[in-house]
Design a protein around this motif. Structure first.
Motif, PDB file in Angstrom:
ATOM      1  N   VAL A  91       0.831  -1.204   0.000  1.00 46.41           N
ATOM      2  CA  VAL A  91       0.000   0.000   0.000  1.00 46.41           C
ATOM      3  C   VAL A  91       0.868   1.258   0.000  1.00 46.41           C
ATOM      4  O   VAL A  91       0.607   2.206  -0.751  1.00 46.41           O
ATOM      5  CB  VAL A  91      -0.972  -0.005   1.205  1.00 46.41           C
ATOM      6  CG1 VAL A  91      -1.676   1.337   1.344  1.00 46.41           C
ATOM      7  CG2 VAL A  91      -1.986  -1.130   1.058  1.00 46.41           C
ATOM      8  N   LYS A  92       1.924   1.286   0.802  1.00 46.82           N
ATOM      9  CA  LYS A  92       2.829   2.444   0.827  1.00 46.82           C
ATOM     10  C   LYS A  92       3.438   2.690  -0.548  1.00 46.82           C
ATOM     11  O   LYS A  92       3.536   3.828  -1.011  1.00 46.82           O
ATOM     12  CB  LYS A  92       3.953   2.231   1.848  1.00 46.82           C
ATOM     13  CG  LYS A  92       3.560   2.487   3.258  1.00 46.82           C
ATOM     14  CD  LYS A  92       4.771   2.291   4.173  1.00 46.82           C
ATOM     15  CE  LYS A  92       4.386   2.380   5.633  1.00 46.82           C
ATOM     16  NZ  LYS A  92       5.511   2.097   6.532  1.00 46.82           N
ATOM     17  N   LEU A 105      -6.410  -2.297   0.715  1.00 41.22           N
ATOM     18  CA  LEU A 105      -5.969  -1.933  -0.631  1.00 41.22           C
ATOM     19  C   LEU A 105      -6.857  -0.894  -1.311  1.00 41.22           C
ATOM     20  O   LEU A 105      -6.437  -0.272  -2.275  1.00 41.22           O
ATOM     21  CB  LEU A 105      -5.895  -3.183  -1.513  1.00 41.22           C
ATOM     22  CG  LEU A 105      -5.010  -4.316  -1.019  1.00 41.22           C
ATOM     23  CD1 LEU A 105      -5.092  -5.503  -1.960  1.00 41.22           C
ATOM     24  CD2 LEU A 105      -3.579  -3.850  -0.848  1.00 41.22           C
ATOM     25  N   GLN A 106      -8.096  -0.751  -0.831  1.00 40.41           N
ATOM     26  CA  GLN A 106      -9.040   0.134  -1.495  1.00 40.41           C
ATOM     27  C   GLN A 106      -9.897   0.876  -0.481  1.00 40.41           C
ATOM     28  O   GLN A 106     -10.228   0.339   0.573  1.00 40.41           O
ATOM     29  CB  GLN A 106     -10.010  -0.655  -2.379  1.00 40.41           C
ATOM     30  CG  GLN A 106      -9.434  -1.245  -3.618  1.00 40.41           C
ATOM     31  CD  GLN A 106     -10.520  -1.908  -4.453  1.00 40.41           C
ATOM     32  OE1 GLN A 106     -11.367  -2.617  -3.935  1.00 40.41           O
ATOM     33  NE2 GLN A 106     -10.471  -1.681  -5.752  1.00 40.41           N
ATOM     34  N   THR A 107     -10.272   2.092  -0.845  1.00 36.82           N
ATOM     35  CA  THR A 107     -11.321   2.781  -0.111  1.00 36.82           C
ATOM     36  C   THR A 107     -12.619   2.692  -0.896  1.00 36.82           C
ATOM     37  O   THR A 107     -13.699   2.738  -0.330  1.00 36.82           O
ATOM     38  CB  THR A 107     -10.951   4.258   0.137  1.00 36.82           C
ATOM     39  OG1 THR A 107     -10.585   4.856  -1.118  1.00 36.82           O
ATOM     40  CG2 THR A 107      -9.794   4.362   1.111  1.00 36.82           C
ATOM     41  N   GLU A 108     -12.473   2.576  -2.206  1.00 37.25           N
ATOM     42  CA  GLU A 108     -13.601   2.320  -3.103  1.00 37.25           C
ATOM     43  C   GLU A 108     -13.039   1.726  -4.381  1.00 37.25           C
ATOM     44  O   GLU A 108     -11.873   1.915  -4.711  1.00 37.25           O
ATOM     45  CB  GLU A 108     -14.387   3.597  -3.407  1.00 37.25           C
ATOM     46  CG  GLU A 108     -13.564   4.662  -4.102  1.00 37.25           C
ATOM     47  CD  GLU A 108     -14.353   5.933  -4.365  1.00 37.25           C
ATOM     48  OE1 GLU A 108     -15.477   6.067  -3.856  1.00 37.25           O
ATOM     49  OE2 GLU A 108     -13.845   6.776  -5.098  1.00 37.25           O
ATOM     50  N   GLY A 109     -13.858   0.974  -5.078  1.00 34.79           N
ATOM     51  CA  GLY A 109     -13.387   0.353  -6.306  1.00 34.79           C
ATOM     52  C   GLY A 109     -14.045  -0.996  -6.508  1.00 34.79           C
ATOM     53  O   GLY A 109     -15.064  -1.311  -5.897  1.00 34.79           O
ATOM     54  N   PHE A 110     -13.429  -1.779  -7.362  1.00 39.28           N
ATOM     55  CA  PHE A 110     -13.983  -3.074  -7.734  1.00 39.28           C
ATOM     56  C   PHE A 110     -13.050  -4.193  -7.306  1.00 39.28           C
ATOM     57  O   PHE A 110     -11.835  -4.039  -7.308  1.00 39.28           O
ATOM     58  CB  PHE A 110     -14.171  -3.160  -9.256  1.00 39.28           C
ATOM     59  CG  PHE A 110     -15.174  -2.172  -9.781  1.00 39.28           C
ATOM     60  CD1 PHE A 110     -16.527  -2.463  -9.745  1.00 39.28           C
ATOM     61  CD2 PHE A 110     -14.761  -0.961 -10.309  1.00 39.28           C
ATOM     62  CE1 PHE A 110     -17.454  -1.559 -10.227  1.00 39.28           C
ATOM     63  CE2 PHE A 110     -15.673  -0.045 -10.790  1.00 39.28           C
ATOM     64  CZ  PHE A 110     -17.031  -0.339 -10.755  1.00 39.28           C
ATOM     65  N   CYS A 111     -13.649  -5.323  -6.999  1.00 38.93           N
ATOM     66  CA  CYS A 111     -12.895  -6.535  -6.718  1.00 38.93           C
ATOM     67  C   CYS A 111     -13.441  -7.631  -7.620  1.00 38.93           C
ATOM     68  O   CYS A 111     -14.634  -7.948  -7.572  1.00 38.93           O
ATOM     69  CB  CYS A 111     -13.044  -6.946  -5.255  1.00 38.93           C
ATOM     70  SG  CYS A 111     -12.143  -8.461  -4.835  1.00 38.93           S
ATOM     71  N   PHE A 112     -12.591  -8.149  -8.474  1.00 38.38           N
ATOM     72  CA  PHE A 112     -12.950  -9.274  -9.331  1.00 38.38           C
ATOM     73  C   PHE A 112     -12.259 -10.498  -8.764  1.00 38.38           C
ATOM     74  O   PHE A 112     -11.040 -10.491  -8.571  1.00 38.38           O
ATOM     75  CB  PHE A 112     -12.480  -9.031 -10.774  1.00 38.38           C
ATOM     76  CG  PHE A 112     -13.158  -7.855 -11.427  1.00 38.38           C
ATOM     77  CD1 PHE A 112     -14.390  -7.994 -12.039  1.00 38.38           C
ATOM     78  CD2 PHE A 112     -12.558  -6.605 -11.416  1.00 38.38           C
ATOM     79  CE1 PHE A 112     -15.016  -6.911 -12.635  1.00 38.38           C
ATOM     80  CE2 PHE A 112     -13.169  -5.509 -12.010  1.00 38.38           C
ATOM     81  CZ  PHE A 112     -14.404  -5.664 -12.624  1.00 38.38           C
ATOM     82  N   ILE A 113     -13.039 -11.529  -8.505  1.00 39.20           N
ATOM     83  CA  ILE A 113     -12.491 -12.718  -7.879  1.00 39.20           C
ATOM     84  C   ILE A 113     -12.826 -13.945  -8.724  1.00 39.20           C
ATOM     85  O   ILE A 113     -13.964 -14.160  -9.109  1.00 39.20           O
ATOM     86  CB  ILE A 113     -13.008 -12.850  -6.421  1.00 39.20           C
ATOM     87  CG1 ILE A 113     -12.394 -14.029  -5.702  1.00 39.20           C
ATOM     88  CG2 ILE A 113     -14.516 -12.911  -6.365  1.00 39.20           C
ATOM     89  CD1 ILE A 113     -12.694 -14.060  -4.207  1.00 39.20           C
TER      90      ILE A 113
END
Length: 142
Positions: A50-51, A101-109
């Motif tokens: 993340v950093k 890893l995200q504050t907003e967004g998509f996750c495709f699994i």
């Protein structure tokens, strides 16, 4: 008979490594914008990832795409497919800190049929809402 089995194992192992070498020698189809993580996720320093993303991209990830190493409980868990990684129990996959890893967004699994319900539970655990699904129909090798 054991000799025949050993011969098939050697052949399949050789074919597997030939394919790996062939793929590595080709130009990657991964976008220059993508950051693939090829590591043992149980030991990965997620905060360092993340950093690094924040230092380079100045924002969190927009998209997380993942292919968890699902552990199957059948007598033939890999369905005869040679896999070059260890599988993980559902609880170990659940511990992946996707929320970091995200504050907003998509996750495709990537999900196999046997893990569909579990994947929905994981998405909810990580704070996502299932919006849609894409079904891949594979016709096999022939």
């Amino acid at each position: 008979m054991l000799a025949v089995v050993e011969q098939k194992l050697l052949f399949n192992r050789a074919a597997f490594f030939e394919e790996v070498f062939r793929q590595k020698s080709q130009k990657s189809r991964v976008s220059d914008q993508a950051i693939p993580v090829c590591a043992d996720i149980r030991k990965l320093d997620w905060s360092a990832l993340v950093k690094s993303q924040m230092a380079q991209g100045h924002k969190m990830y927009d998209v997380v795409m993942m292919d968890p190493p699902w552990q199957l409980s059948s007598s033939n868990p890999s369905r005869g497919v040679a896999i070059a990684y260890d599988s993980l129990a559902d609880e170990a996959i659940k511990k992946i800190p996707i929320k970091e890893l995200q504050t907003e967004g998509f996750c495709f699994i990537w999900v196999i049929n046997a893990k569909y319900r579990m994947s929905v539970k994981l998405l909810e655990h990580w704070g996502y809402k299932l919006v849609d699904e894409i079904t891949w129909v594979w016709g096999g090798l022939n």
